[in-house]
Scaffold this active site. Structure first.
Site, PDB file in Angstrom:
ATOM      1  N   CYS A  82       6.778   4.118  -3.796  1.00 37.97           N
ATOM      2  CA  CYS A  82       7.391   2.783  -4.120  1.00 37.97           C
ATOM      3  C   CYS A  82       8.795   2.789  -3.790  1.00 37.97           C
ATOM      4  O   CYS A  82       9.380   1.711  -3.887  1.00 37.97           O
ATOM      5  CB  CYS A  82       6.985   2.416  -5.475  1.00 37.97           C
ATOM      6  SG  CYS A  82       5.197   2.428  -5.815  1.00 37.97           S
ATOM      7  N   HIS A 325       5.364  -6.872  -4.664  1.00 39.88           N
ATOM      8  CA  HIS A 325       5.749  -5.535  -4.486  1.00 39.88           C
ATOM      9  C   HIS A 325       5.094  -4.867  -3.190  1.00 39.88           C
ATOM     10  O   HIS A 325       4.264  -4.109  -3.523  1.00 39.88           O
ATOM     11  CB  HIS A 325       5.410  -4.756  -5.741  1.00 39.88           C
ATOM     12  CG  HIS A 325       5.781  -3.114  -5.811  1.00 39.88           C
ATOM     13  ND1 HIS A 325       6.943  -2.735  -5.017  1.00 39.88           N
ATOM     14  CD2 HIS A 325       5.137  -2.101  -6.451  1.00 39.88           C
ATOM     15  CE1 HIS A 325       6.881  -1.358  -5.232  1.00 39.88           C
ATOM     16  NE2 HIS A 325       6.044  -1.070  -5.941  1.00 39.88           N
TER      17      HIS A 325
END
Ligand SMILES: [Zn+2]
Lengths: 377, 131
Positions: A82, A325
């Protein structure tokens, strides 16, 4: 001296278009933003996670970009879960310091939402430790839930505090045309009544997957946005390996290093994009980044200090929570938002009088963290 | 290194029944999971170490949306356990009424997951209250 000349990003959402198209769109916006052509780009740093379920299976993203742009220049791929976007920027800054490149294009992209959501979740939980955690029934929300449980019990933060973080970010995302939750109203009641995923985290404490790409152009040429701090730190993969979980070493160390480079203090930051993969992470980050003392994050959110009209607005874009995201694109999209804010181009969510801005991008449950500090020139 | 110790070999084939880590022969540091080199003193003389299975709840969470394969166990509770000997590990906790941080627990063997309806059942370590 290092500057950001231009930024671009696609809308973060569920559009089912090929990655190549999203990359192109974000790169063209960034080039157009500073009025240069692809011919002036000397190198590219790209980040992507090769999501197995998206039907593309394109592992060699560097060469893919060479074909896409018809450019035979150095292209480096950086994968870091991430935090891929932030890590790509961190890498590009070091490349630029080598002195060989004038304009570096930095791109993060991810296609996640075109398949069964169970597949996506299965992919995402690979951010958890493989051998000793996943077979115990751990997934990524559960790993973060353990952290949240410990943090909340020690510092008396409540589920209502987490809900306030989600509500704030959804209110901001409502105003951001590039956010997945743009113009989608979410009430505090919906947040508090959403199902528990892994106690104490509810569905609305979790960020939302999205497709998207974001790009920026890093340059030696002076622009109105200077990068004055850039740090990356890494910690052990699994939370159980660490001494405690209530603060994240990688976050604290990266922030300390970035402040040192910038020669400023936490108080100087005017606006920040933080990695709210889970609402609890945003709270813990307030402390790790020095915006308040240990255990006092709940006061910041209760008093509205990090609201859009507060003293330190956090996640004006809607954050991972409401903007969405798309893993490797997230870190670059944080810079996009900060640049828009610093140039007074953030529309309805504009914050006033910004000199210093911070982006914090996290991979895994605090496994690695990048912190970047920008200055308006 | 191959060990001919029959008991140890048997225990290794029944790996799921024991919490096996390693112990540094030089500085006596304990590790979980196992290591082949000591990160405290850099020695590569390590031996298997079987933890006694007692510990305390360090953090816990009850999971309602599980990873694939654990659907029929939902809701289940995962925890980070701090073993009495020092290292921490992640495991499920079972057979409790009210779970609290600091609560004493001990290891037990339970089903972890199964490969579908007629597939292999995988057993492993879970924890339950020890008082
Ligand atoms: Zn040793």
């Amino acid at each position: 001296m290092m500057f950001i000349r231009g930024v671009g990003m696609t809308k973060f959402g569920i559009q089912d278009v090929p990655s190549g198209q999203m990359i192109y769109e974000s790169a063209l916006e960034a080039l157009g933003d500073c009025g240069i052509s692809m011919n002036e780009i000397d190198a590219i740093v790209v980040s992507n996670n090769d999501i197995i379920s998206n039907g593309e299976r394109q592992r060699h993203s560097a060469s893919m970009l060479s074909s896409l742009f018809q450019k035979k220049i150095p292209i480096v791929a950086v994968t870091s879960g991430c935090s891929g976007g932030g890590t790509a920027l961190w890498t590009a800054i070091r490349l630029q310091k080598s002195g060989n490149y004038n304009n570096i294009l930095v791109i993060g992209f991810e296609k996640m939402v075109s398949n069964l959501s169970s597949k996506v979740t299965d992919e995402m939980l690979m951010g958890a430790e493989r051998l000793y955690e996943q077979s115990e029934g751990m997934n990524f929300p559960a790993a973060n839930a353990l952290v949240a449980q410990q943090y909340m019990s020690i510092y008396d933060a409540t589920s209502d505090d987490l809900a306030l973080v989600a509500y704030k970010n959804h209110q901001n995302g409502y105003l951001n045309p590039k956010a997945r939750f743009y113009k989608k109203k979410i009430s505090i009641d919906e947040i508090k009544k959403s199902p528990v995923v892994a106690s104490p985290l509810r569905l609305f404490d979790c960020s939302i997957p999205a497709n998207g790409a974001a790009a920026l152009i890093l340059s030696k040429e002076k622009s109105d946005i200077e990068v004055i701090g850039s740090a990356e730190e890494t910690d052990y993969l699994a939370p159980f390996e660490r001494e405690d979980m209530i603060s994240w070493d990688a976050s604290k160390k990266a922030a300390a290093e970035a402040y040192k480079q910038a020669g400023i203090y936490p108080d100087d930051i005017d606006v920040a994009e933080l990695h709210d993969a889970f609402t609890s992470v945003e709270l813990i980050s307030y402390e790790d980044l020095g915006f308040c003392k240990k255990g006092e994050a709940k006061e910041l959110i209760r008093k509205g200090i990090t609201n859009l009209n507060g003293k330190l607005p956090v996640n004006t874009s809607g954050g991972l929570k409401a903007k969405g995201h798309p893993i490797s694109a997230t870190g670059i999209s944080q810079i996009y938002e900060l640049v828009k804010q610093m140039r007074n181009e953030a529309g309805e969510r504009q914050v006033s009088n910004i000199k210093y801005a911070m982006a914090q991008n996290i991979g895994g449950a605090g496994s690695n963290v990048t912190v970047h500090i920008l200055k308006k020139c | 290194m191959y060990k001919s110790n029959i008991v140890m070999a048997w225990r290794k084939t029944n790996r799921g029944n024991y919490i096996i880590g390693s112990k540094c022969k030089e500085c006596h540091a304990l590790f979980f999971p196992s290591r082949t080199r000591c990160t405290k003193c850099e020695s590569n003389k390590l031996e298997d170490y079987i933890f006694n299975g007692n510990g305390k709840i360090f953090a816990h969470s009850t999971v309602f949306y599980p990873p694939a394969g654990l659907e029929k166990q939902v809701p289940y509770t995962v925890a980070i356990i701090k073993l009495d000997e020092g290292p921490k590990m992640t495991a499920q906790v079972v057979e409790f009424d009210d779970l609290k941080v600091g609560m004493k627990v001990q290891s037990c063997v339970r089903e972890l997951y199964s490969d579908g309806k007629s597939g292999i059942i995988h057993y492993g370590i879970k924890f339950r209250p020890s008082d």
